[in-house]
Write an enzyme that holds these catalytic residues in place. Structure first.
Site, mmCIF file in Angstrom:
data_model
loop_
_atom_site.group_PDB
_atom_site.id
_atom_site.type_symbol
_atom_site.label_atom_id
_atom_site.label_comp_id
_atom_site.label_asym_id
_atom_site.label_seq_id
_atom_site.Cartn_x
_atom_site.Cartn_y
_atom_site.Cartn_z
ATOM 1 N N SER A 539 0.846 -1.203 0.000
ATOM 2 C CA SER A 539 0.000 0.000 0.000
ATOM 3 C C SER A 539 0.879 1.250 0.000
ATOM 4 O O SER A 539 1.984 1.248 0.555
ATOM 5 C CB SER A 539 -0.884 0.012 1.241
ATOM 6 N N TYR A 552 -3.830 -1.013 9.809
ATOM 7 C CA TYR A 552 -3.629 -1.267 8.376
ATOM 8 C C TYR A 552 -2.173 -1.011 7.973
ATOM 9 O O TYR A 552 -1.512 -1.871 7.393
ATOM 10 C CB TYR A 552 -4.579 -0.380 7.570
ATOM 11 N N LYS A 556 0.767 -3.693 6.628
ATOM 12 C CA LYS A 556 1.331 -3.559 5.276
ATOM 13 C C LYS A 556 2.846 -3.294 5.335
ATOM 14 O O LYS A 556 3.597 -3.742 4.462
ATOM 15 C CB LYS A 556 0.623 -2.437 4.522
#
Ligand code: ZN
Length: 655
Positions: A539, A552, A556
């Site tokens: 990401s 998140y 990642k």
């Protein structure tokens, strides 16, 4: 074998050409008669040509058409007169024959006429049917083949010793039948030794049913002589061995091949025959099979690698013994007999590998029946070589054209029911890969089917389910070359002091740990892959995190570190591992127009400004990410591993 003729079905096919289409399909529907483009049929009609002259025409199967699915357009209309003139010539080169056949066509856009067009023309019956029926081959391919044919059919057939198909065969038959009245002599068909059978009549049904009748007589004779097939229950498949075998065969071929393992009782039984390495390597059932299967299969011994090396050396020697200026084809086997496991076929696509396997099945049935009833004896290697390297046959293969960049590769893509994952699967499939998509959503099944791939509903956090999916892919297609580990979730934004433990744990489980498990289960197979590559989907958040996105971003970021470690560990075995960092894509169902408008407003932007808020002022679409992932899995990135590739339109915090 019984006739499939049905009056009501036949009524749906008008005229002689219509009936020709109908009974051709009936022949094509029975794999005991013809396989994959084998066999050919014709009908003679009188028609008025473009200039209003009444002309006798042979409608003969065009090359590239399959009898099972043929249509009227699949028959080439050729004037009879030049065909009969050619039959009178003592010599005719292949090139001249093909040229004159084309020149004699009423429609230059029709397909090339079958190479047996002249033979069809000289048989004085309106309908002519030709197959390579297994039972006929089992009778003819034996030391006393002609005697056995006579024993079954008596004087009802003409027997023609083996000669090259095409002009030489037509010429041989012409010498045999000119001036004779075959019908008055009670001759119902022609048996071509080591090749097949012709039947004929003035109506479609009789010609077709004569084929069924003669082949049934051959089948009955074989059954009466005690022919039966070996059968052994399969054990557990050796999947790592299969992936290794596919890797080696692909390298011998020079390109990725799909491998199809037949572990049926019949295949395992055949492979287990004590004399298999002799029986299986005497030659093919009929010479034109050699185009797809090569002259003989490879039979694996204790040391599989050494068996394949010996096969390649022997193929080169065979070429050397018979070549007269041709260029050698690749030395990789198309059929591998693997005692204990079954029979494996190879092709550049699943369809090609399946066609090879169908021929292999017909061959092992024929070989066993012949061996048990009179002894299996194939044509000499020189005769096979002449067909395998015959320019007219090679032309069929050359029609394939330029291969796609991922042709023959097997790609596993997770989270591919929609969005970026689907776009990755689509890009890989369009470039020739066989894609297996895994997703929690049931939409995966239809989505992957639309790409010619396979979709499986799998919870990627479930170890057993992931392992089963990975093994299933290897079992079906022989290995894994590309892994796109994309599945992920976007957890709700929460500041650290408010962060629900569940939010953190779930992101770690899906966005990090599931990828680690998938790597663990696929790496053993990727090691045997063709130009193998792993692409992880990270990401933009990794380099440019945002407040409130700890669960998140951290997952990642750890995934990125996992990529770097994987690159280090796998470089020595030639597996590349890279990670792509896309910015948000808005062309997915996640982003409804209302969602978009709300987010844009929060930043004080219009929706258009919001969608392209990057240095290049360009919107990132799923398709852009898919194309980059397909490129990262391709030879374009063949010298790159451990890299992080942004697809974000340029971001000042990343740069
Ligand atoms: Zn033939």
């Amino acid at each position: 074998m019984r006739s499939l003729w049905s009056d009501s079905q036949a009524e749906g096919f008008a005229g002689d050409l219509g009936k020709r289409v109908y009974t051709s399909r009936l022949l094509g529907a029975d794999p005991e008669l013809v396989l994959h483009g084998g066999g050919n049929t014709s009908v003679k009609v009188r028609e008025t040509d473009f200039f209003g002259e009444s002309t006798e025409i042979l409608y003969v199967k065009g090359s590239g058409w399959d009898l099972a699915t043929i249509e009227a357009a699949g028959f080439a209309p050729v004037r009879m007169k030049p065909l009969l003139q050619m039959a009178e010539m003592p010599h005719l080169s292949d090139a001249d024959m093909v040229k004159q056949q084309r020149a004699a066509m009423l429609d230059p856009e029709a397909p090339n006429p079958s190479i047996e067009a002249i033979l069809h023309a000289i048989l004085p019956f309106r309908f002519v049917d030709h197959t390579h029926a297994n039972a006929i081959i089992a009778l003819t391919n034996s030391p006393r083949g002609e005697e056995r044919v006579r024993g079954v059919f008596g004087g009802a057939v003409l027997v023609v010793p083996y000669v090259m198909p095409g002009f030489i065969l037509a010429r041989t038959v012409w010498e045999l039948i000119r001036g004779r009245d075959l019908a008055a002599e009670g001759i119902r068909g022609i048996i071509l030794m080591n090749h097949g059978i012709f039947t004929f009549a003035d109506d479609a049904r009789t010609s077709y049913e004569t084929m069924i009748d003669l082949v049934s007589q051959a089948e009955a004779a074989l059954a009466a002589a005690g022919a039966r097939l070996a059968s052994v229950a399969p054990g557990a498949p050796d999947l790592l061995g299969l992936a290794e075998l596919r890797g080696q065969v692909s390298r011998m071929q020079g390109a990725a091949m799909i491998a199809r393992l037949d572990a049926s009782e019949a295949a395992v039984g055949y492979a287990a025959l004590p004399n298999i390495s002799d029986l299986a390597t005497r030659g093919p059932a009929t010479p034109d099979h050699s185009i797809r299967t090569k002259r003989i299969p490879a039979v694996l011994g204790e040391d599989r690698r050494a068996s394949l090396e010996a096969y390649a050396a022997e193929y080169a020697a065979y070429f050397g013994r018979h070549a007269t200026g041709q260029t050698m084809l690749d030395p990789a086997p198309r059929v591998v007999i693997w005692p204990g496991q079954g029979v494996v076929s190879f092709g550049r696509s699943v369809a090609e590998a399946d066609a090879v396997l169908d021929i292999a099945r017909a061959t092992w049935e024929t070989v066993q029946k012949a061996e048990m009833t009179g002894g299996w004896q194939a044509l000499s290697e020189k005769d096979i070589f002449e067909v395998e390297y015959w320019d007219l046959e090679q032309a069929k293969l050359r029609k394939g054209g330029q291969a796609k960049v991922h042709q023959g590769k097997v790609a596993l893509v997770t989270g591919s029911a929609a969005g970026i994952g689907f776009a990755c699967a689509e890009a890989l499939a369009m470039q020739g890969a066989k894609v297996i998509g895994l997703d929690l959503s049931e939409e995966i099944v239809a989505g992957m089917a639309s790409l010619g791939g396979v979709g499986k509903v799998v919870n990627l956090t479930n170890d057993a389910a992931v392992l089963e999916a990975v093994e299933g892919a290897v079992r079906e297609f022989g290995g894994i070359d590309i892994l796109v580990s994309n599945a992920g979730i976007f957890t709700a934004g929460q500041y650290l002091d408010q962060l629900a433990q569940e939010n953190w744990d779930k992101s770690m489980a899906v966005n990090l740990t599931s990828h680690q498990k998938l790597l663990k289960y696929t790496i053993p197979y990727l090691k045997h892959g063709i130009d193998p590559a792993i692409v992880l989907v990270g990401s933009r958040n990794v380099q440019a995190p945002g407040a409130g996105a700890a669960s998140y971003s951290c997952a990642k970021a750890a995934l990125t570190q996992l990529c770097r470690v994987a690159a280090l560990e796998l470089a020595p075995v030639g597996v590349r591992c890279n990670i792509i960092h896309p910015d948000a894509v808005f062309d997915t169902k996640l982003w409804t127009p209302e969602n978009l408008a709300r987010s844009a407003e929060r930043y004080g932007m219009t929706v258009e400004e919001y969608k392209s808020r990057n240095l290049l002022r360009t919107e990132i679409k799923s398709r852009d990410v898919g194309a980059m992932v397909a490129a990262m899995a391709s030879p374009l990135f063949g010298k790159t591993t451990g890299a992080q590739i942004p697809v974000d339109g340029g971001n000042d915090r990343v740069i």
